[in-house]
Design a protein around this motif. Structure first.
Motif, PDB file in Angstrom:
ATOM      1  N   THR A   9       0.550 -22.677  -9.371  1.00 25.70           N
ATOM      2  CA  THR A   9      -0.857 -22.226  -8.709  1.00 25.70           C
ATOM      3  C   THR A   9      -0.867 -20.723  -8.134  1.00 25.70           C
ATOM      4  N   SER A  10       0.193 -20.211  -8.442  1.00 28.64           N
ATOM      5  CA  SER A  10       0.350 -18.841  -8.500  1.00 28.64           C
ATOM      6  C   SER A  10       0.778 -18.156  -9.352  1.00 28.64           C
ATOM      7  N   LYS A  11       1.996 -18.235 -10.023  1.00 26.71           N
ATOM      8  CA  LYS A  11       3.206 -17.996 -10.843  1.00 26.71           C
ATOM      9  C   LYS A  11       2.765 -18.763 -12.094  1.00 26.71           C
ATOM     10  N   ILE A  12       3.172 -18.542 -13.490  1.00 22.49           N
ATOM     11  CA  ILE A  12       3.468 -18.679 -14.751  1.00 22.49           C
ATOM     12  C   ILE A  12       5.167 -18.810 -15.278  1.00 22.49           C
ATOM     13  N   THR A  13       6.003 -19.499 -15.162  1.00 18.42           N
ATOM     14  CA  THR A  13       7.474 -20.095 -15.204  1.00 18.42           C
ATOM     15  C   THR A  13       7.225 -20.506 -16.686  1.00 18.42           C
ATOM     16  N   VAL A  14       8.226 -19.116 -17.363  1.00 16.27           N
ATOM     17  CA  VAL A  14       8.542 -19.414 -18.613  1.00 16.27           C
ATOM     18  C   VAL A  14      10.252 -19.872 -18.889  1.00 16.27           C
ATOM     19  N   ARG A  40      -7.199 -12.721 -17.419  1.00 19.90           N
ATOM     20  CA  ARG A  40      -6.871 -12.269 -16.905  1.00 19.90           C
ATOM     21  C   ARG A  40      -4.589 -13.157 -17.660  1.00 19.90           C
ATOM     22  N   VAL A  41      -5.384 -14.343 -17.757  1.00 20.87           N
ATOM     23  CA  VAL A  41      -4.282 -15.252 -17.953  1.00 20.87           C
ATOM     24  C   VAL A  41      -3.583 -14.681 -19.360  1.00 20.87           C
ATOM     25  N   ALA A  42      -4.181 -14.611 -20.358  1.00 21.15           N
ATOM     26  CA  ALA A  42      -3.124 -13.820 -21.650  1.00 21.15           C
ATOM     27  C   ALA A  42      -2.392 -12.941 -21.142  1.00 21.15           C
ATOM     28  N   ALA A  43      -2.292 -12.075 -20.624  1.00 25.71           N
ATOM     29  CA  ALA A  43      -1.809 -10.537 -20.177  1.00 25.71           C
ATOM     30  C   ALA A  43      -0.372 -11.316 -19.358  1.00 25.71           C
ATOM     31  N   ALA A  44      -0.887 -12.438 -18.454  1.00 26.23           N
ATOM     32  CA  ALA A  44       0.456 -12.891 -17.808  1.00 26.23           C
ATOM     33  C   ALA A  44       1.302 -14.230 -18.301  1.00 26.23           C
ATOM     34  N   VAL A  45       0.658 -14.493 -19.895  1.00 20.95           N
ATOM     35  CA  VAL A  45       1.178 -15.611 -19.684  1.00 20.95           C
ATOM     36  C   VAL A  45       2.036 -14.839 -20.922  1.00 20.95           C
ATOM     37  N   GLU A  46       1.805 -13.676 -22.097  1.00 22.64           N
ATOM     38  CA  GLU A  46       2.777 -12.836 -22.601  1.00 22.64           C
ATOM     39  C   GLU A  46       3.750 -11.994 -21.833  1.00 22.64           C
ATOM     40  N   GLN A  47       3.610 -10.991 -20.415  1.00 26.02           N
ATOM     41  CA  GLN A  47       4.774 -10.591 -19.892  1.00 26.02           C
ATOM     42  C   GLN A  47       5.794 -11.982 -19.068  1.00 26.02           C
ATOM     43  N   ALA A  48       5.545 -13.589 -19.021  1.00 23.18           N
ATOM     44  CA  ALA A  48       6.714 -14.404 -18.609  1.00 23.18           C
ATOM     45  C   ALA A  48       6.765 -14.304 -19.920  1.00 23.18           C
ATOM     46  N   VAL A  49       6.375 -14.682 -21.083  1.00 19.62           N
ATOM     47  CA  VAL A  49       7.252 -14.919 -22.605  1.00 19.62           C
ATOM     48  C   VAL A  49       7.913 -14.022 -22.435  1.00 19.62           C
ATOM     49  N   ASN A  50       7.368 -13.082 -22.578  1.00 19.99           N
ATOM     50  CA  ASN A  50       8.356 -11.751 -22.850  1.00 19.99           C
ATOM     51  C   ASN A  50       9.471 -11.776 -22.522  1.00 19.99           C
ATOM     52  N   GLY A  91       2.524 -14.015 -30.701  1.00 21.60           N
ATOM     53  CA  GLY A  91       3.444 -14.394 -31.872  1.00 21.60           C
ATOM     54  C   GLY A  91       3.312 -15.347 -31.690  1.00 21.60           C
ATOM     55  N   ILE A  92       3.457 -16.013 -31.129  1.00 22.04           N
ATOM     56  CA  ILE A  92       4.533 -18.097 -31.039  1.00 22.04           C
ATOM     57  C   ILE A  92       2.909 -18.534 -32.216  1.00 22.04           C
ATOM     58  N   PRO A  93       3.650 -18.990 -33.206  1.00 18.68           N
ATOM     59  CA  PRO A  93       3.289 -19.704 -33.746  1.00 18.68           C
ATOM     60  C   PRO A  93       2.583 -21.124 -33.798  1.00 18.68           C
TER      61      PRO A  93
END
Length: 437
Positions: free
Chosen positions: A36-41, A75-85, A199-201
Motif C-alpha cells: 500500500t506504500s511500497k512496490i517490491t520486486v 505515477r505507478v509506471a515510474a515506481a514500477v520501473e524504479q523497483a524493477v531496475n 522492456g519486459i515482454p
C-alpha cells in the motif's frame, strides 16, 4: 464439522521439495508485489530444503492505493520501473518475465459448488479435474475481470466426504467447492503498460492474498480454516481461507498511517516525529503500574527492582521529544478501535462459514507495535496472533505478501508440467480466446 476431511498422501499445491530435485528448481524468477506504500520486486530461486534464495531485491516508495484505486495512477509506471531496475542491478541480470501479485483491492473472490457425472463408476483422472474447473468457470465473458487463479477448497465423490485430492479414487460423480480469483482488467492494463514500456515482454498475474495464505499457513491449519489480516500503510485485506483456496476476502481503507496521522494531529507534531513515536509505542505499558527495569546491567543493582515509566522519549534529527504514555496510548487505542470495528463488520457480513474459535492472524507492517496483538485479542474476544515468514533473514511481516508470491511462483514453475501447468495453459487459452472475440 471439519474432521470429515480426508487428508491424502499427495497434496497438489504443497509438494515437499529438497531443492535438489533438478536444474529447473534453480531457475530464477522475478515477482512484483504491490504494497500500500511500497512496490517490491524480488528475483530468486528455490533453495535447499524448500527455502527461497533471493538474488536481487528492488523497492520503491510510491503513493499506494486505497478503496480499490491507486492514489496516483499516473505515477505507478515510474515506481514500477524504479523497483524493477533496482532488482535487476542487485541480481545483475535482465528480467524477461515478471509475475505480478494482484492485491485484494483489485480482485474479487467467487466460490462455486460444481458437480458432474463421470458416466460410470471409474477412477477420477486429472482431466476430470480440468473439466470440473471449466464447468465452474462462469466468468470467461466478464468484460471487467479476468480469472487469474482457480483453487479447490475441497472435492466430493459419491459418499459426500470432503477430499483434498480425489485423483485415483473410484466414483460415478465428481464435485467440488472451487474458488475463482478474478483480477480487474483496468489494473492489468495499467500494470502491463508500465512493465512492457520498461522492456519486459511477458507478464503473468496471480492473487497476492492466495499466495500469502499458501505460504504462511501449513496444510493442517488451512484444512481447518484460517483467517488473516494483512495490514499495510493505507489499507488492510482480511481473508478467510480453507483447503488450498481463499473463500472470502475483504479490504478496507485502514492502515498504519492512520495511527501516524492521529498522533501528528492530536499532539501537533511533524509526521516524521509521529512515525518514530508510533514505532516506540508499547500498548501493554500502563504508567499507573511500575515496569521492571530490563536494560540495567549494573551488577550492583537488582534488575528486579521496578521503575516507573510515564513518558515516551524519542530522538529525531538530534532533537529530543517527550510524550505522556497515557495520552499517546489512548490516541493509538482509539485508532485500533476503528480497525476492530471494520474487522467485526466484515466478519458479520461474511456469508461463508468460519469457526467461532478460529484465531485471527495479523501480518504486514501496519500494526507492528508492541502490545497491538494483545490489545486486538482483548477487544475482539478472539485469539489474535502475529504471523510472519519462516525464513532466516527475511522473517519480517512486511515481506509476507512478496515472499508469498515468490513461493507460489517457484512452486508453479516447478509444477509446470503437472496440475499447475494445466490450469495455467487453460487460463491462457481462455484469455487468448476472449481477446480474439
Amino acid at each position: 464439522m471439519y474432521n470429515e476431511y480426508i487428508i491424502t498422501r499427495y497434496r497438489r499445491f504443497q509438494k515437499k521439495r529438497t531443492g535438489q530435485v533438478g536444474a529447473d528448481l534453480k531457475q530464477s524468477v522475478a515477482i512484483l508485489d504491490f504494497g500500500t506504500s511500497k512496490i517490491t520486486v524480488l528475483i530468486g530461486s528455490r533453495g535447499i530444503n524448500n527455502t527461497i534464495s533471493l538474488d536481487g531485491i528492488g523497492m520503491c516508495n510510491y503513493d499506494g492505493y486505497a478503496d480499490g484505486d491507486f492514489v496516483a495512477p499516473e505515477r505507478v509506471a515510474a515506481a514500477v520501473e524504479q523497483a524493477v531496475n533496482a532488482a535487476e542491478s542487485s541480481a545483475q541480470l535482465k528480467v524477461n518475465k515478471l509475475f505480478i501479485g494482484v492485491p485484494a483491492d483489485f480482485s474479487i473472490c467467487r466460490v462455486n459448488d460444481v458437480n458432474m457425472s463421470l458416466g460410470k463408476k471409474r477412477r477420477v483422472l486429472d482431466s476430470d479435474i480440468d473439466t470440473l474447473f471449466e464447468q465452474g468457470n462462469i466468468y470467461a465473458d466478464n468484460a471487467n475481470y479476468s480469472v487469474i487463479n482457480i483453487q479447490p477448497i475441497y472435492y466430493t465423490l459419491d459418499d459426500e466426504l470432503k477430499l483434498i485430492d480425489p485423483v485415483g479414487l473410484t466414483s460415478v460423480r465428481l464435485g467440488g467447492s472451487l474458488s475463482y480469483i478474478l483480477a480487474r482488467n483496468d489494473f492489468i492494463s495499467l500494470v502491463d503498460a508500465a512493465v512492457k514500456n520498461y522492456g519486459i515482454p511477458e507478464t503473468e498475474y496471480l492473487s497476492a492474498p492466495l499466495a500469502e495464505e499458501l505460504f504462511l499457513f501449513d496444510s493442517h491449519k488451512r484444512d481447518n480454516t484460517v483467517m488473516f489480516a494483512d495490514v499495510g500503510a493505507l489499507s488492510t485485506v482480511l481473508a478467510i481461507g480453507r483447503g488450498d483456496a481463499i473463500c472470502r476476502q475483504y479490504y478496507f481503507a485502514w492502515g498504519g498511517n492512520r495511527i501516524t496521522k492521529a498522533l501528528s494531529e492530536y499532539l501537533e507534531i511533524p509526521w516524521i516525529v509521529a512515525e518514530e513515536l508510533k514505532h516506540n509505542v508499547i500498548l501493554s505499558l500502563n504508567p499507573h503500574y511500575e515496569e521492571k527495569r530490563e536494560d540495567n546491567r549494573d551488577d550492583d543493582v537488582d534488575n528486579d527492582v521496578p521503575i516507573l515509566r510515564t513518558q515516551y522519549i524519542i530522538s529525531v534529527n538530534k532533537d529530543n521529544y517527550e510524550f505522556d504514555v497515557d495520552e499517546v496510548n489512548n490516541i493509538v487505542i482509539g485508532e485500533i478501535e476503528l480497525f476492530i470495528s471494520l474487522v467485526e463488520r466484515a466478519l458479520k457480513a461474511c456469508d461463508y462459514y468460519y469457526p467461532e474459535f478460529a484465531p485471527l492472524y495479523i501480518t504486514g507492517g501496519g500494526l507492528a507495535m508492541r502490545g497491538a496483538v494483545q490489545a486486538l485479542s482483548t477487544r475482539l474476544r478472539r485469539d489474535v496472533c502475529e504471523i510472519k515468514p519462516r525464513l532466516p533473514l527475511f522473517d519480517n511481516p512486511k515481506l509476507s505478501s512478496a515472499l508469498g508470491v515468490m513461493d507460489m511462483v517457484l512452486n508453479c514453475e516447478a509444477d509446470f508440467v503437472g496440475f499447475f501447468g494445466k490450469i495455467r495453459r487453460w487460463l491462457s487459452k481462455l484469455r487468448s480466446t476472449a481477446g480474439k472475440e
